[in-house]
Design a protein around this motif. Structure first.
Motif, PDB file in Angstrom:
ATOM      1  N   GLY A 158      46.950  43.657  46.173  1.00  0.00           N
ATOM      2  CA  GLY A 158      46.834  45.092  46.359  1.00  0.00           C
ATOM      3  C   GLY A 158      45.698  45.488  47.284  1.00  0.00           C
ATOM      4  N   ALA A 159      45.306  46.743  47.194  1.00  0.00           N
ATOM      5  CA  ALA A 159      44.283  47.304  48.078  1.00  0.00           C
ATOM      6  C   ALA A 159      42.904  46.679  47.849  1.00  0.00           C
ATOM      7  N   ALA A 160      42.670  46.117  46.675  1.00  0.00           N
ATOM      8  CA  ALA A 160      41.354  45.531  46.386  1.00  0.00           C
ATOM      9  C   ALA A 160      41.028  44.369  47.316  1.00  0.00           C
ATOM     10  N   VAL A 161      42.028  43.632  47.768  1.00  0.00           N
ATOM     11  CA  VAL A 161      41.769  42.440  48.582  1.00  0.00           C
ATOM     12  C   VAL A 161      41.134  42.780  49.927  1.00  0.00           C
ATOM     13  N   PRO A 162      41.710  43.669  50.755  1.00  0.00           N
ATOM     14  CA  PRO A 162      41.035  43.970  52.019  1.00  0.00           C
ATOM     15  C   PRO A 162      39.668  44.620  51.820  1.00  0.00           C
ATOM     16  N   TRP A 163      39.532  45.445  50.787  1.00  0.00           N
ATOM     17  CA  TRP A 163      38.219  46.018  50.504  1.00  0.00           C
ATOM     18  C   TRP A 163      37.215  44.920  50.138  1.00  0.00           C
ATOM     19  N   ALA A 164      37.621  43.992  49.284  1.00  0.00           N
ATOM     20  CA  ALA A 164      36.720  42.916  48.863  1.00  0.00           C
ATOM     21  C   ALA A 164      36.335  42.027  50.036  1.00  0.00           C
ATOM     22  N   GLU A 165      37.286  41.748  50.913  1.00  0.00           N
ATOM     23  CA  GLU A 165      36.973  40.920  52.082  1.00  0.00           C
ATOM     24  C   GLU A 165      35.853  41.541  52.905  1.00  0.00           C
ATOM     25  N   ALA A 166      35.803  42.847  52.984  1.00  0.00           N
ATOM     26  CA  ALA A 166      34.744  43.530  53.738  1.00  0.00           C
ATOM     27  C   ALA A 166      33.464  43.647  52.917  1.00  0.00           C
ATOM     28  N   VAL A 167      33.566  44.144  51.704  1.00  0.00           N
ATOM     29  CA  VAL A 167      32.389  44.451  50.892  1.00  0.00           C
ATOM     30  C   VAL A 167      31.621  43.199  50.476  1.00  0.00           C
ATOM     31  N   LEU A 168      32.323  42.135  50.112  1.00  0.00           N
ATOM     32  CA  LEU A 168      31.640  40.930  49.634  1.00  0.00           C
ATOM     33  C   LEU A 168      30.783  40.267  50.708  1.00  0.00           C
ATOM     34  N   GLN A 169      31.024  40.564  51.961  1.00  0.00           N
ATOM     35  CA  GLN A 169      30.227  39.968  53.036  1.00  0.00           C
ATOM     36  C   GLN A 169      28.972  40.772  53.363  1.00  0.00           C
ATOM     37  N   GLU A 170      28.814  41.925  52.766  1.00  0.00           N
ATOM     38  CA  GLU A 170      27.676  42.805  53.060  1.00  0.00           C
ATOM     39  C   GLU A 170      26.559  42.589  52.046  1.00  0.00           C
ATOM     40  N   PRO A 171      25.415  42.097  52.477  1.00  0.00           N
ATOM     41  CA  PRO A 171      24.319  41.809  51.537  1.00  0.00           C
ATOM     42  C   PRO A 171      23.832  43.016  50.735  1.00  0.00           C
ATOM     43  N   SER A 172      23.943  44.216  51.287  1.00  0.00           N
ATOM     44  CA  SER A 172      23.448  45.403  50.581  1.00  0.00           C
ATOM     45  C   SER A 172      24.511  46.047  49.695  1.00  0.00           C
ATOM     46  N   SER A 173      25.731  45.528  49.729  1.00  0.00           N
ATOM     47  CA  SER A 173      26.826  46.106  48.962  1.00  0.00           C
ATOM     48  C   SER A 173      27.113  45.303  47.700  1.00  0.00           C
ATOM     49  N   ALA A 174      28.017  45.816  46.860  1.00  0.00           N
ATOM     50  CA  ALA A 174      28.286  45.162  45.579  1.00  0.00           C
ATOM     51  C   ALA A 174      29.739  45.348  45.174  1.00  0.00           C
ATOM     52  N   LEU A 175      30.181  44.480  44.289  1.00  0.00           N
ATOM     53  CA  LEU A 175      31.492  44.582  43.667  1.00  0.00           C
ATOM     54  C   LEU A 175      31.246  44.569  42.169  1.00  0.00           C
ATOM     55  N   PHE A 176      31.727  45.594  41.472  1.00  0.00           N
ATOM     56  CA  PHE A 176      31.560  45.705  40.026  1.00  0.00           C
ATOM     57  C   PHE A 176      32.891  45.449  39.346  1.00  0.00           C
ATOM     58  N   LEU A 177      32.945  44.451  38.495  1.00  0.00           N
ATOM     59  CA  LEU A 177      34.139  44.205  37.690  1.00  0.00           C
ATOM     60  C   LEU A 177      34.049  45.062  36.435  1.00  0.00           C
ATOM     61  N   CYS A 178      35.158  45.685  36.057  1.00  0.00           N
ATOM     62  CA  CYS A 178      35.103  46.606  34.908  1.00  0.00           C
ATOM     63  C   CYS A 178      36.205  46.349  33.892  1.00  0.00           C
ATOM     64  N   GLY A 179      36.729  45.148  33.869  1.00  0.00           N
ATOM     65  CA  GLY A 179      37.781  44.857  32.906  1.00  0.00           C
ATOM     66  C   GLY A 179      37.969  43.371  32.736  1.00  0.00           C
ATOM     67  N   HIS A 180      38.887  43.034  31.875  1.00  0.00           N
ATOM     68  CA  HIS A 180      39.213  41.630  31.592  1.00  0.00           C
ATOM     69  C   HIS A 180      39.638  40.918  32.870  1.00  0.00           C
ATOM     70  N   GLN A 181      39.224  39.665  33.002  1.00  0.00           N
ATOM     71  CA  GLN A 181      39.607  38.830  34.139  1.00  0.00           C
ATOM     72  C   GLN A 181      40.326  37.599  33.611  1.00  0.00           C
ATOM     73  N   ASP A 182      41.606  37.442  33.947  1.00  0.00           N
ATOM     74  CA  ASP A 182      42.353  36.248  33.540  1.00  0.00           C
ATOM     75  C   ASP A 182      41.696  35.006  34.111  1.00  0.00           C
ATOM     76  N   GLU A 183      41.851  33.904  33.422  1.00  0.00           N
ATOM     77  CA  GLU A 183      41.203  32.651  33.802  1.00  0.00           C
ATOM     78  C   GLU A 183      41.509  32.209  35.229  1.00  0.00           C
ATOM     79  N   ASP A 184      42.719  32.459  35.727  1.00  0.00           N
ATOM     80  CA  ASP A 184      43.105  32.000  37.058  1.00  0.00           C
ATOM     81  C   ASP A 184      42.953  33.070  38.135  1.00  0.00           C
TER      82      ASP A 184
END
Length: 176
Positions: A123-149
């Motif tokens: 979904g839309a989270a993937v292109p956003w994450a590809e950009a945000v995760l590379q920025e040292p001043s930015s962050a990604l907040f997980l807010c729910g259950h994460q399946d093992e895989d």
């Protein structure tokens, strides 16, 4: 609504678990977000499209009225439907929907993005994450259950890993 029903099915995720205090979790989210935004970063919050995304958007809209919050993916569409059904209006004030994802990924530098999928599985989270995760001043907040895989679980595990270890997460885009 259940009176006279022949069958009632209720989804009860986590019904047998003890959870952190909801007010305290919200206050912690706001405090962390304020710090990231003050440092000039942006925040990605991958969330489940029905319920969790709207809850986070409403919280941030209320607690951080001066912050820009974008809602994307299925969460955007469901947020629009909420208003039509008499639920609290999610998209108001500085909480607004993404209308051009590519443009916003490149041009939206200080604010919060809430989008699906909550486990970073697509979904839309993937292109956003590809950009945000590379920025040292930015962050990604997980807010729910994460399946093992899920990539979200990989990211969650990286947060507690040795900082000297490789820092890679495999995201699954539209092409896999």
């Amino acid at each position: 609504l259940s009176r006279g029903a022949d069958l009632l099915v209720i989804e009860t995720t986590y019904c047998d678990s003890t959870h952190n205090d909801r007010q305290q979790e919200g206050a912690s989210l706001v405090a962390e977000a304020e710090g990231i935004l003050a440092a000039g970063g942006r925040i990605l919050v991958p969330a489940f499209g029905l319920g969790r995304a709207q809850e986070i958007a409403l919280l941030l809209g209320e607690q951080m009225p001066n912050a820009d919050v974008l809602v994307d993916g299925l969460a955007r569409d469901i947020s629009e439907i909420y208003a039509l059904q008499g639920a609290p209006e999610v998209l108001r004030g500085r909480v607004r929907k993404v209308t051009n994802r590519e443009r916003d990924i490149l041009g939206f530098h200080t604010g919060i993005v809430i989008t699906t999928s909550g486990m970073l599985t697509g979904g839309a989270a993937v292109p956003w994450a590809e950009a945000v995760l590379q920025e040292p001043s930015s962050a990604l907040f997980l807010c729910g259950h994460q399946d093992e895989d899920s990539p979200g679980k990989e990211l969650e595990l990286l947060a507690n890993a040795d900082p000297e270890s490789p820092r890679d997460v495999r995201l699954r885009g539209a092409t896999g």
